[in-house]
Design a protein around this motif. Structure first.
Motif, PDB file in Angstrom:
ATOM      1  N   ARG A  10     -13.505   5.643 -29.356  1.00  0.00           N
ATOM      2  CA  ARG A  10     -12.462   5.232 -30.302  1.00  0.00           C
ATOM      3  C   ARG A  10     -11.756   3.984 -29.789  1.00  0.00           C
ATOM      4  NH1 ARG A  10     -11.405  10.879 -29.665  1.00  0.00           N
ATOM      5  NH2 ARG A  10     -12.130  12.036 -31.480  1.00  0.00           N
TER       6      ARG A  10
ATOM      7  N   SER B 183      -8.505   0.910 -31.092  1.00  0.00           N
ATOM      8  CA  SER B 183      -7.436   0.559 -32.018  1.00  0.00           C
ATOM      9  C   SER B 183      -7.920  -0.573 -32.916  1.00  0.00           C
ATOM     10  CB  SER B 183      -6.199   0.151 -31.225  1.00  0.00           C
ATOM     11  OG  SER B 183      -5.083   0.071 -32.073  1.00  0.00           O
ATOM     12  N   ASP B 184      -7.009  -1.249 -33.581  1.00  0.00           N
ATOM     13  CA  ASP B 184      -7.382  -2.381 -34.434  1.00  0.00           C
ATOM     14  C   ASP B 184      -8.010  -3.476 -33.576  1.00  0.00           C
ATOM     15  OD1 ASP B 184      -6.491  -1.406 -36.931  1.00  0.00           O
ATOM     16  OD2 ASP B 184      -4.433  -1.914 -36.406  1.00  0.00           O
TER      17      ASP B 184
ATOM     18  N   HIS C 173       2.230  -1.729 -31.395  1.00  0.00           N
ATOM     19  CA  HIS C 173       0.889  -1.353 -31.836  1.00  0.00           C
ATOM     20  C   HIS C 173      -0.115  -1.788 -30.782  1.00  0.00           C
ATOM     21  CE1 HIS C 173      -1.934  -0.110 -34.934  1.00  0.00           C
ATOM     22  NE2 HIS C 173      -2.679  -1.162 -34.637  1.00  0.00           N
ATOM     23  N   ALA C 174      -1.155  -1.001 -30.602  1.00  0.00           N
ATOM     24  CA  ALA C 174      -2.211  -1.353 -29.661  1.00  0.00           C
ATOM     25  C   ALA C 174      -3.316  -2.086 -30.402  1.00  0.00           C
ATOM     26  CB  ALA C 174      -2.770  -0.099 -29.002  1.00  0.00           C
ATOM     27  N   PHE C 175      -3.908  -3.049 -29.738  1.00  0.00           N
ATOM     28  CA  PHE C 175      -5.041  -3.779 -30.290  1.00  0.00           C
ATOM     29  C   PHE C 175      -6.164  -3.776 -29.258  1.00  0.00           C
ATOM     30  CE2 PHE C 175      -1.436  -5.463 -32.608  1.00  0.00           C
ATOM     31  CZ  PHE C 175      -1.908  -5.428 -33.902  1.00  0.00           C
ATOM     32  N   THR C 176      -7.390  -3.786 -29.735  1.00  0.00           N
ATOM     33  CA  THR C 176      -8.570  -3.765 -28.875  1.00  0.00           C
ATOM     34  C   THR C 176      -9.311  -5.081 -29.021  1.00  0.00           C
ATOM     35  OG1 THR C 176      -8.777  -1.376 -29.181  1.00  0.00           O
ATOM     36  CG2 THR C 176     -10.708  -2.546 -28.350  1.00  0.00           C
TER      37      THR C 176
ATOM     38  N   HIS D  40     -11.607   7.201 -25.499  1.00  0.00           N
ATOM     39  CA  HIS D  40     -10.741   6.157 -26.065  1.00  0.00           C
ATOM     40  C   HIS D  40     -10.948   4.893 -25.238  1.00  0.00           C
ATOM     41  CE1 HIS D  40      -8.341   8.578 -28.836  1.00  0.00           C
ATOM     42  NE2 HIS D  40      -8.595   9.546 -27.988  1.00  0.00           N
TER      43      HIS D  40
ATOM     44  N   ASN E   8      -6.843  -0.132 -23.896  1.00  0.00           N
ATOM     45  CA  ASN E   8      -6.220  -1.292 -24.522  1.00  0.00           C
ATOM     46  C   ASN E   8      -5.166  -1.868 -23.603  1.00  0.00           C
ATOM     47  OD1 ASN E   8      -7.409  -1.127 -27.231  1.00  0.00           O
ATOM     48  ND2 ASN E   8      -6.272   0.771 -27.374  1.00  0.00           N
TER      49      ASN E   8
ATOM     50  N   CYS F 226       0.856  -1.573 -25.414  1.00  0.00           N
ATOM     51  CA  CYS F 226       1.333  -1.733 -26.802  1.00  0.00           C
ATOM     52  C   CYS F 226       2.466  -2.746 -26.822  1.00  0.00           C
ATOM     53  CB  CYS F 226       1.856  -0.403 -27.357  1.00  0.00           C
ATOM     54  SG  CYS F 226       0.572   0.765 -27.721  1.00  0.00           S
TER      55      CYS F 226
END
Length: 107
Positions: free
Chosen positions: A31, A33-34, A69-72, A96, A99, A102
């Motif tokens: 998985r 994040s965005d 927010h977390a971003f990948t 997961h 990242n 956040c």
């Protein structure tokens, strides 16, 4: 209360992991994040932010400017997929992708 998308993702994960346990497929779930990064256009930071900056236009945020927010980073996710897929003990499990911390868009 669990939202519709998280509930659906959970059901999908359970189905895929059940198929793995039944020997119908080899499965590992990773998985993230965005996404952002090279060739990522349809994301919270894609064309709306980096595309606008590239075009010397004002970025358009799709989230509140002060909401964390977390971003990948897309290349990091690709590397994680390869690493996990090469580990035989990873199959039948979910992971997961790490990242960065956040942060808010303002930060």
């Amino acid at each position: 209360s669990i939202g519709v998308k998280p509930k659906l993702r959970g059901e999908m994960d359970q189905t895929i992991l059940r198929y793995h346990a039944e020997g119908k497929c080899n499965t590992v779930i990773v998985r993230a994040s965005d996404f952002y990064g090279p060739r990522v256009l349809l994301s919270a930071l894609g064309e709306h932010v980096f595309g606008k900056i590239r075009d010397n236009a004002a970025p358009m945020l799709v989230q509140p400017i002060d909401k964390r927010h977390a971003f990948t980073y897309n290349p990091d996710f690709a590397e994680a997929l390869v690493e996990v897929s090469m580990e035989p003990n990873a199959y039948g499990k979910a992971f997961h992708c790490p990242n960065a911390e956040c942060r808010t868009p303002r930060e």
